[in-house]
Structures are given as structure tokens and as C-alpha cells.
Scaffold this motif. Structure first.
Motif, short mmCIF file in Angstrom:
data_model
loop_
_atom_site.label_atom_id
_atom_site.label_comp_id
_atom_site.label_asym_id
_atom_site.label_seq_id
_atom_site.Cartn_x
_atom_site.Cartn_y
_atom_site.Cartn_z
N THR A 59 0.78 -15.73 6.12
CA THR A 59 0.72 -14.52 6.94
C THR A 59 1.45 -14.72 8.26
N SER A 60 1.23 -15.86 8.91
CA SER A 60 1.94 -16.14 10.16
C SER A 60 3.44 -16.22 9.93
N LYS A 61 3.84 -16.83 8.82
CA LYS A 61 5.26 -16.91 8.48
C LYS A 61 5.85 -15.51 8.26
N ALA A 62 5.08 -14.64 7.63
CA ALA A 62 5.55 -13.27 7.39
C ALA A 62 5.70 -12.52 8.71
N ILE A 63 4.78 -12.74 9.66
CA ILE A 63 4.88 -12.10 10.98
C ILE A 63 6.14 -12.59 11.69
N ILE A 64 6.38 -13.90 11.65
CA ILE A 64 7.58 -14.45 12.28
C ILE A 64 8.84 -13.85 11.65
N ALA A 65 8.87 -13.76 10.34
CA ALA A 65 10.03 -13.20 9.64
C ALA A 65 10.28 -11.76 10.08
N GLU A 66 9.21 -10.99 10.23
CA GLU A 66 9.35 -9.59 10.68
C GLU A 66 9.95 -9.55 12.09
N LEU A 67 9.48 -10.41 12.97
CA LEU A 67 9.98 -10.42 14.35
C LEU A 67 11.40 -10.97 14.44
N GLN A 68 11.78 -11.87 13.51
CA GLN A 68 13.16 -12.35 13.49
C GLN A 68 14.11 -11.23 13.08
N THR A 69 13.64 -10.34 12.24
CA THR A 69 14.45 -9.20 11.82
C THR A 69 14.60 -8.19 12.95
N ASP A 70 13.50 -7.92 13.66
CA ASP A 70 13.51 -6.98 14.78
C ASP A 70 12.42 -7.39 15.76
N SER B 127 6.79 -3.05 16.34
CA SER B 127 5.42 -2.93 16.86
C SER B 127 4.44 -3.75 16.02
N PHE B 128 3.35 -4.12 16.66
CA PHE B 128 2.29 -4.85 15.95
C PHE B 128 1.73 -4.00 14.81
N ALA B 129 1.67 -2.70 15.02
CA ALA B 129 1.16 -1.81 13.97
C ALA B 129 2.09 -1.83 12.76
N ALA B 130 3.40 -1.76 12.99
CA ALA B 130 4.36 -1.77 11.89
C ALA B 130 4.33 -3.11 11.15
N ILE B 131 4.21 -4.18 11.90
CA ILE B 131 4.12 -5.50 11.28
C ILE B 131 2.83 -5.59 10.47
N GLY B 132 1.74 -5.08 11.03
CA GLY B 132 0.45 -5.10 10.34
C GLY B 132 0.51 -4.43 8.98
N LYS B 133 1.23 -3.31 8.90
CA LYS B 133 1.36 -2.62 7.61
C LYS B 133 2.07 -3.51 6.59
N LYS B 134 3.09 -4.23 7.04
CA LYS B 134 3.87 -5.09 6.13
C LYS B 134 3.06 -6.29 5.66
N VAL B 135 2.25 -6.86 6.56
CA VAL B 135 1.52 -8.10 6.22
C VAL B 135 0.05 -7.85 5.89
N GLU B 136 -0.33 -6.58 5.88
CA GLU B 136 -1.69 -6.16 5.52
C GLU B 136 -2.75 -6.72 6.47
N LEU B 137 -2.49 -6.57 7.77
CA LEU B 137 -3.45 -6.92 8.82
C LEU B 137 -3.54 -5.76 9.80
N SER B 138 -4.60 -5.73 10.57
CA SER B 138 -4.72 -4.70 11.60
C SER B 138 -3.76 -5.02 12.75
N GLU B 139 -3.49 -4.01 13.55
CA GLU B 139 -2.64 -4.20 14.73
C GLU B 139 -3.23 -5.28 15.64
N ALA B 140 -4.54 -5.26 15.84
CA ALA B 140 -5.21 -6.25 16.70
C ALA B 140 -5.06 -7.66 16.14
N ALA B 141 -5.19 -7.81 14.84
CA ALA B 141 -5.06 -9.13 14.22
C ALA B 141 -3.63 -9.67 14.36
#
Length: 157
Positions: free
Chosen positions: A15-26, A30-44
Motif C-alpha cells: 500500500t505504501s509503495k502504491a501511494i509512492i507510485a501515485e505521487l511519483q506520477t503526480d 490529492s489524498f482523496a484521489a490516492i485513497g480511491k486508487k489504493v482503497e484507503l480513506s483520505e485520512a489514512a
């Protein structure tokens, strides 16, 4: 910001790797958009990003073009050291004009990237600052003539 890598880094979960990959792309995603991709809440996602930054696993920065900001000269400086390398690397890294320092094996003990306003400014930093550091035995300067590739999106493993 000084980056020191822990010789025994904590492995990242998928999950952390997926978050990093999303941020490397853009990096502005937003945390909300990343959350949708990695299936976590915005807060998480926010909490994980904060932890990744705090542990040094990731930095969030704006990458700029030095030429457009008034820095006409970039160079890599190879530095040879007599004695302990780390104190010299720390001193070089403390210079405002230095944006990258790495301790190496090979011809040079340290490589440092400098971003300067002019050739005169570059000469001032090399001659007046770097060569004045106790332990510096010599330098060799590699002037940048043109940037062909610069990327920070090498992915995650």
C-alpha cells in the motif's frame, strides 16, 4: 535538507509503495484521489504520507529549472579527501549552492552538484568554500552543458 539513509531500512508494504507510485506520477494528486486508487480513506493516506516523509522514505518537493530561476551555471564536482570522508561530506552539504552530495567509491570520495548564478559564483564556491574545507585534497569540476534527462519516477520495488 540532509538525507541520511538508514543502513537497515524498514521494508514498505504494498500500500505504501502504491501511494509512492501515485505521487511519483503526480505529486499534486490529492489524498482523496490516492485513497480511491489504493482503497484507503483520505485520512489514512494522509497519515501514511506523513510517516513516509518523517522516516525519510520519501520527499515531496517542487522540481525547478535552475535556468528559469536565475542560476546560469550547474556543475558536478568530484572531491578527493584526505582523512575521514563524512565530516567533509557534511561540510560540503551545508553549502547553500550544493543541492546533491553523495559519498562514492572510485576516483572521487564525494560527488557534489552545485547550482550557481554565474561562472564567477561557481569559482568562488569551489575555490573559496569547498577547497577551504579541512580534509579536501582536490577537486575536479564537470560543467553541465545541457540537460538531456532528469526524472524522479523510477517506481518502487
Amino acid at each position: 535538507m540532509t538525507m541520511r539513509r538508514d543502513p537497515r531500512p524498514t521494508p514498505l508494504d504494498e500500500t505504501s509503495k502504491a501511494i509512492i507510485a501515485e505521487l511519483q506520477t503526480d505529486g499534486r494528486r490529492s489524498f482523496a484521489a490516492i485513497g480511491k486508487k489504493v482503497e484507503l480513506s483520505e485520512a489514512a493516506v494522509r497519515q501514511r504520507v506523513h510517516r513516509l516523509v518523517e522516516t525519510g522514505a520519501m520527499q515531496i518537493v517542487a522540481v525547478t529549472d535552475p535556468l528559469q530561476l536565475g542560476f546560469a551555471r550547474q556543475a558536478m564536482v568530484g572531491i578527493t579527501v584526505e582523512g575521514p570522508i563524512e565530516p567533509v561530506a557534511e561540510a560540503v552539504g551545508a553549502l547553500e549552492e550544493v543541492d546533491y552530495v553523495v559519498v562514492t567509491a572510485g576516483r572521487y570520495d564525494i560527488l557534489a552538484e552545485l547550482v550557481c548564478e554565474s561562472d564567477d559564483h561557481l569559482l568562488e564556491i569551489i575555490s573559496g568554500s569547498i577547497r577551504a574545507i579541512d580534509g579536501v585534497a582536490g577537486t575536479e569540476t564537470f560543467m553541465y552543458l545541457g540537460l538531456r534527462k532528469q526524472t524522479y519516477s523510477w517506481g518502487v520495488r
